[in-house]
Design a protein around this motif. Structure first.
Motif, short mmCIF file in Angstrom:
data_model
loop_
_atom_site.label_atom_id
_atom_site.label_comp_id
_atom_site.label_asym_id
_atom_site.label_seq_id
_atom_site.Cartn_x
_atom_site.Cartn_y
_atom_site.Cartn_z
N VAL A 293 6.99 -27.75 1.66
CA VAL A 293 6.80 -27.00 0.46
C VAL A 293 8.49 -26.59 0.03
O VAL A 293 9.12 -26.24 0.77
CB VAL A 293 6.04 -25.80 0.69
CG1 VAL A 293 5.84 -25.11 -0.66
CG2 VAL A 293 4.61 -26.14 1.31
N VAL A 294 8.61 -26.83 -1.44
CA VAL A 294 9.79 -26.27 -1.97
C VAL A 294 9.24 -25.43 -2.98
O VAL A 294 8.30 -25.56 -4.00
CB VAL A 294 10.32 -27.28 -2.78
CG1 VAL A 294 11.13 -26.71 -3.65
CG2 VAL A 294 11.14 -28.33 -1.59
N THR B 89 7.53 -15.19 8.03
CA THR B 89 6.93 -16.21 7.08
C THR B 89 5.72 -16.46 7.03
O THR B 89 5.00 -15.90 7.98
CB THR B 89 7.93 -17.61 7.29
OG1 THR B 89 7.44 -18.49 6.17
CG2 THR B 89 7.33 -18.40 8.61
N GLY C 83 7.38 -13.64 2.48
CA GLY C 83 7.79 -12.93 3.13
C GLY C 83 9.30 -13.06 3.60
O GLY C 83 9.93 -13.77 3.10
N SER C 84 9.92 -12.00 4.40
CA SER C 84 11.23 -11.59 4.52
C SER C 84 11.76 -12.00 5.86
O SER C 84 11.07 -11.85 6.96
CB SER C 84 11.71 -10.48 4.58
OG SER C 84 12.20 -10.24 3.09
N TYR C 85 12.74 -12.65 6.15
CA TYR C 85 13.28 -13.21 7.45
C TYR C 85 13.19 -11.98 8.50
O TYR C 85 13.57 -10.74 8.05
CB TYR C 85 14.59 -13.43 7.53
CG TYR C 85 15.35 -14.14 8.57
CD1 TYR C 85 15.39 -15.37 9.28
CD2 TYR C 85 16.28 -13.15 9.38
CE1 TYR C 85 15.89 -15.54 10.45
CE2 TYR C 85 17.12 -13.43 10.40
CZ TYR C 85 16.72 -14.71 11.04
OH TYR C 85 17.29 -14.87 12.20
N LYS D 120 3.10 -22.23 7.70
CA LYS D 120 2.98 -22.74 8.88
C LYS D 120 3.64 -24.26 8.76
O LYS D 120 3.72 -24.97 9.91
CB LYS D 120 1.74 -23.03 9.68
CG LYS D 120 1.14 -21.56 10.13
CD LYS D 120 -0.36 -21.61 10.52
CE LYS D 120 -0.80 -20.34 10.79
NZ LYS D 120 -2.26 -20.49 11.72
N VAL D 121 3.93 -24.54 7.67
CA VAL D 121 4.66 -26.03 7.35
C VAL D 121 6.16 -25.46 6.82
O VAL D 121 6.24 -24.48 6.34
CB VAL D 121 4.03 -26.67 6.17
CG1 VAL D 121 2.49 -26.97 6.77
CG2 VAL D 121 3.84 -25.93 4.87
N PRO D 122 6.95 -26.47 6.81
CA PRO D 122 8.22 -26.23 6.32
C PRO D 122 8.23 -26.05 5.07
O PRO D 122 7.44 -26.30 4.01
CB PRO D 122 9.09 -27.56 6.53
CG PRO D 122 8.11 -28.48 7.31
CD PRO D 122 6.73 -27.86 7.48
N PHE D 123 9.27 -25.02 4.59
CA PHE D 123 8.96 -24.25 3.53
C PHE D 123 10.59 -23.76 2.71
O PHE D 123 11.37 -23.30 3.66
CB PHE D 123 8.23 -22.86 3.55
CG PHE D 123 7.81 -22.04 2.41
CD1 PHE D 123 6.79 -22.26 2.04
CD2 PHE D 123 8.93 -21.22 1.73
CE1 PHE D 123 6.27 -21.52 0.85
CE2 PHE D 123 8.31 -20.72 0.76
CZ PHE D 123 7.22 -20.59 0.27
N PHE D 124 10.75 -24.26 1.84
CA PHE D 124 12.31 -24.09 1.21
C PHE D 124 12.30 -23.26 -0.11
O PHE D 124 11.57 -23.72 -0.85
CB PHE D 124 13.03 -25.38 1.17
CG PHE D 124 14.37 -25.20 0.66
CD1 PHE D 124 15.56 -24.62 1.47
CD2 PHE D 124 14.79 -25.56 -0.68
CE1 PHE D 124 16.79 -24.54 1.11
CE2 PHE D 124 16.16 -25.50 -1.25
CZ PHE D 124 17.06 -24.85 -0.25
N HIS D 125 13.03 -22.35 -0.04
CA HIS D 125 13.31 -21.49 -1.20
C HIS D 125 14.53 -22.17 -2.04
O HIS D 125 15.64 -22.00 -1.91
CB HIS D 125 13.59 -20.16 -1.00
CG HIS D 125 12.37 -19.31 -0.17
ND1 HIS D 125 11.69 -18.42 -0.95
CD2 HIS D 125 12.09 -19.27 0.96
CE1 HIS D 125 10.77 -17.68 0.16
NE2 HIS D 125 10.96 -18.40 1.04
N CYS D 126 14.01 -22.61 -3.25
CA CYS D 126 15.05 -23.17 -4.06
C CYS D 126 15.30 -22.55 -5.35
O CYS D 126 14.59 -21.47 -5.44
CB CYS D 126 14.61 -24.88 -4.28
SG CYS D 126 13.33 -24.72 -5.65
N SER D 127 16.21 -22.79 -6.08
CA SER D 127 16.79 -22.03 -7.17
C SER D 127 15.66 -22.07 -8.38
O SER D 127 14.82 -23.11 -8.40
CB SER D 127 18.15 -22.53 -7.63
OG SER D 127 17.90 -23.51 -8.75
#
Lengths: 185, 381, 297
Positions: free
Chosen positions: C40-41, C57, C52-54, C60-67
């Protein structure tokens, strides 16, 4: 170091001509640097390309200020300020002109050579819809007039760099090599 | 084997030899021939890569970041306004620790429109956390791109290789082409330690506490510091494979001279020719900056030992302050035992020619001028 | 009622979402259908805040915060990277709000759609910039209050027709959906998963915080939006073939509008104007669907 300026009109192939000459000089063991004049491309507008040749690495990074050789693809360019910029009394000039050699000097006082590259190109059917492709003939004329580069190296470079009608382009260079004439003062 | 090629062609060839799996680019003069060349490599099957013909430079960098997150090696090229458009994402790429390679063909920022070179485009990215390498020749363009891939993927930071527009991008000259097999050994396929893997899922880049953010920024600084050592080691390896030696700071004929002209980019070539021709008579040598970020303070201090004066020629301008390299150099050498006077010169903005004659006049003026420390000298056309 | 198979939940409990958040419901449904082999992007927006915050999260799947503006191009690059590394089976999901889709992300979305990038783009539409405190976006409907369209100057432009914009790109699949029609949503995500190329799913996600209604009303409002045809459910295949989804008999818009504080300032005249606009859009859609049926039968 030798500095050469080739000027034509957008679409006439001045940039390719400087690359052909660059490649020919490189083949016989020289360091070369060839580059176009900077700016947007526009068909028909004056375009210059430059070539520096030396036996050792060239590290200069600016335009040619005072060319030793000026190759003009169109006699009208003699009147163009940008094209004639930096031309000095010791610059040698080669002009493509249909005027027979000896008939007029375009008001130039420098050492002058004339070649009818347009007729040579037309004779070999080297043309686009709007231009005769005179660049390879002008390269051949330069080889003869300057004596700086041999015709074989020029022909080999044309064979490598010209995308179409390689034979005709080589023939054009050869013919111009034979026909270019110095015009006496 | 030596071949004639332009700086752009050399950079594109290096990118091809590095075998990036994702390329994304948007055309802009004078970068265009890189975008075209790579498209033709991919179209002819000479480069096994997905070339994403994006609708903007923002998307070019975003797509590269996406590819990098998958674990792929990625490449883009741009210039001027395009790089400015990437600015937001440069921060993002360095913060996300994505080793994206960007070739920037330097060109003045508008307004007004200009196609000529200066370094304001790349230097404006100074604080993004992107490594910056500058090139003097087409050979360096090729070599630096190869080095950049290795460096970026080692320190996990985006890396920009800067080529002067036209003076390098469009000058055709002899370039020694490495063997692909040697490039493959020097630069094996990327093995991404962190990537988006459904079998080992992580969340990247979400909200953090101020303390975590602080720690991550500190980490970028220490990794930038270590990038200097990495760069040195990679250059040593590069020499072993290709017999060309590069350093973060390079000096040329400064022995016995009291003045060094300090430059980056292609201006170094003209200064080199000037030093060869008149250096002895005028008492000047050359110090050339290859790296700008990280700034090689230590190597710079070593390089200038014995000199009495530095003349920093900046092809850039930070309005309200002056030349950017000269500021950085002042800060780098501040506090060394014998403080060196620095003369700050602004030259060649917008692609104005800087010739040997110009340099000759500049040095004469500095010799005659006395203390020029508080002035900026403008090498106007 | 169809039987619902409960699939693996790929969202952890304890998100940062407000009570009654429609977006969290949508995200759970979408991920459940796409499954573990998904990346997920997401752009800035509620979707990134609720994640959520570090070091925590929800994913349960890879998740990227993009611009903010780059969900589509980042996802396209990710997919290209996977493809080139032989991981073709991974679903790449771009997850963006109405701001990240209708506004700041429209350029990168259009570029990726036009190139027919092989990704699933889901817009969770809560009709304003909610996580920054309810400012209008071009997804905000006519007559709505937001902090930048205050009571004295309510939103006076119709909501941008995203589906039509996407249809103009002739992408393989477009669907609208509502969290209140979970079976329909599941079916559409499953269908999208099986298609190659650019897939665009537009989900209306009611937002108690920004729409000003009690948190318990989210499902009802998600249904009212569809029943009133303010947010009709349909699919567009290849940018041309329209198909209306089952959604129940059409109702007047009044019930939907008066249930939300953001529409409190509307006069009777305003409500009839909105009704007119909705009726007009609905008959257009019916016509498009009818024409599609004819030309494909």
């Amino acid at each position: 170091m030798i500095e050469i300026k080739l000027s034509g009109r957008g679409g006439q192939g001045a940039v390719l001509a400087s690359q052909i000459l660059g490649s020919a000089f490189f083949k016989i063991g020289n360091w070369v640097q060839s580059f176009p004049s900077f700016g947007a491309e526009r068909r028909g507008a004056p375009v210059s390309a430059f070539l520096r040749v030396d036996t050792k690495e060239i590290t200069l990074r600016y335009g040619v200020k005072h060319p030793e050789w000026l190759v003009l693809f169109d006699p009208g360019l003699v009147k163009n300020k940008m094209v004639m910029d930096g031309v000095r009394s010791d610059t040698s000039i080669i002009v493509n002109s249909t005027e027979p050699a000896g008939k007029g000097r375009f008001g130039l006082e420098q050492r002058l050579f004339i070649v009818d590259a347009t007729s040579i190109a037309e004779g070999l059917n080297l043309r686009t819809t709007s231009f005769s492709i005179v660049n390879t003939a002008m390269v051949g004329a330069f080889a003869k007039a300057s004596g700086l580069i041999d015709l074989d190296s020029v022909s080999a470079a044309i064979g490598e760099l010209v995308p179409v009608k390689k034979e005709e382009n080589i023939a054009a260079a050869k013919e111009a090599y034979g026909k270019v004439k110095e015009v006496s003062l | 084997m030596k071949q004639l090629m332009t700086g752009n062609e050399a950079a594109a060839l290096a990118a091809k030899m590095a075998k990036p799996q994702v390329v994304a680019a948007y055309p802009i003069t004078p970068q265009t021939s890189i975008a075209e060349k790579l498209a033709s490599y991919v179209a002819r099957g000479e480069l096994a890569s997905r070339y994403i013909k994006v609708e903007s430079e923002t998307s070019a960098l975003a797509a590269c970041m996406g590819g990098s997150l998958a674990g792929a090696r990625v490449f883009t090229a741009t210039s001027s306004q395009g790089l400015a458009l990437m600015h937001e994402l440069l921060h993002w790429a360095s913060g996300a620790r994505l080793p994206v390679i960007i070739v920037d063909v330097n060109r003045s920022m508008a307004a007004p429109w200009s196609l000529g070179v200066d370094h304001n485009d790349s230097l404006s990215q100074r604080d993004t956390g992107c490594i910056q390498i500058y090139c003097e020749t087409a050979q360096e363009a090729l070599d630096n791109v190869l080095i950049a891939f290795k460096l970026a993927e080692k320190v996990l930071l985006p890396t920009m290789v800067c080529l002067d527009g036209f003076y390098l991008s469009h000058y055709s000259e002899p370039v020694d082409i490495p063997e692909q097999a040697d490039v493959d050994r020097f630069l094996p396929r990327r093995k991404a330690k962190y990537r988006m893997d459904p079998n080992d899922p992580f969340t990247f880049g979400g909200g953090v506490s101020p303390q975590v953010l602080f720690g991550l920024r500190k980490r970028i600084q220490s990794d930038m510091d270590s990038a200097l050592d990495c760069f040195r080691q990679i250059c040593t390896q590069f020499f072993r494979y290709f017999k060309r030696r590069y350093r973060a700071v390079e000096s040329f004929e400064i022995k016995g001279k009291d003045i060094a002209l300090v430059t980056n980019g292609t201006l170094s070539g003209t200064v080199r020719a000037f030093v060869e021709q008149n250096g002895k008579e005028k008492g000047v040598g050359l110090v050339k900056m290859r790296l700008f970020r990280p700034f090689p303070k230590g190597e710079f201090k070593k390089a200038i030992k014995g000199l009495k004066k530095l003349v920093v020629i900046d092809r850039n301008l930070s309005p309200g302050s002056g030349g950017i390299f000269s500021q950085e150099i002042r800060s780098a050498i501040y506090g060394i035992e014998a403080a060196l006077p620095i003369v700050s010169v602004i030259g060649g903005l917008g692609g104005v020619d800087v010739s040997i004659e110009d340099l000759d006049r500049l040095v004469d003026r500095i010799r005659e001028g006395g203390d020029l420390q508080d002035e900026t000298i403008w090498m106007e056309a | 009622m169809a039987k619902v198979r409960v699939k693996e939940e790929l969202v952890y409990p304890g998100s940062f979402a407000c009570p009654g958040c429609g977006l969290m419901m949508a995200f759970r449904h979408v991920l459940r259908v796409l499954g573990r082999n998904t990346a997920v992007v997401t752009t800035a927006g509620c979707g990134s805040v609720v994640a959520g915050s570090y070091p925590q999260t929800i994913s349960k799947v890879p998740f990227f915060h993009c611009s903010f503006g780059t969900a589509a191009s980042t996802a396209a690059g990710l997919k290209a990277g996977y493809d080139m590394m032989g991981k073709r089976s991974i679903n790449v999901l771009a997850w963006a709000g109405d701001g990240g889709t209708f506004d700041i992300g429209l350029q990168s979305l259009s570029g990726a759609a036009e190139r027919n990038e092989d990704i699933i783009y889901v817009c969770y539409d809560n009709e304003a910039y909610m996580n920054t405190g309810v400012q209008r976006s071009s997804g905000t409907p006519m007559g709505a209050w937001t902090t930048t369209t205050p009571r004295e100057s309510l939103e006076d432009r119709p909501k941008k027709k995203m589906a039509a914009i996407m249809a103009a790109h002739e992408i393989p699949y477009i669907a609208t959906a509502s969290v209140s029609y979970p079976e329909d949503l599941d079916r559409k995500i499953r269908k999208a998963k099986g298609i190659k190329g650019f897939r665009f799913i537009h989900i209306i996600v009611p937002c108690p915080t920004g729409w000003l209604y009690p948190a318990s009303e989210t499902v009802r409002l998600g249904r009212e939006a569809v029943l009133s045809r303010i947010f009709p459910l349909f699919e567009i295949m290849a940018g041309k073939k329209y198909r209306l989804s089952p959604m129940g008999a059409k109702t007047p818009v009044r019930e939907y509008l008066v249930s939300q504080g953001r529409f409190k300032g509307l006069s009777e005249k305003d409500i009839s104007l909105i009704q007119e606009k909705v009726d007009e859009y609905w008959s257009e859609l019916e016509e498009l669907a009818a024409r599609s049926r004819e030309s494909h039968s």
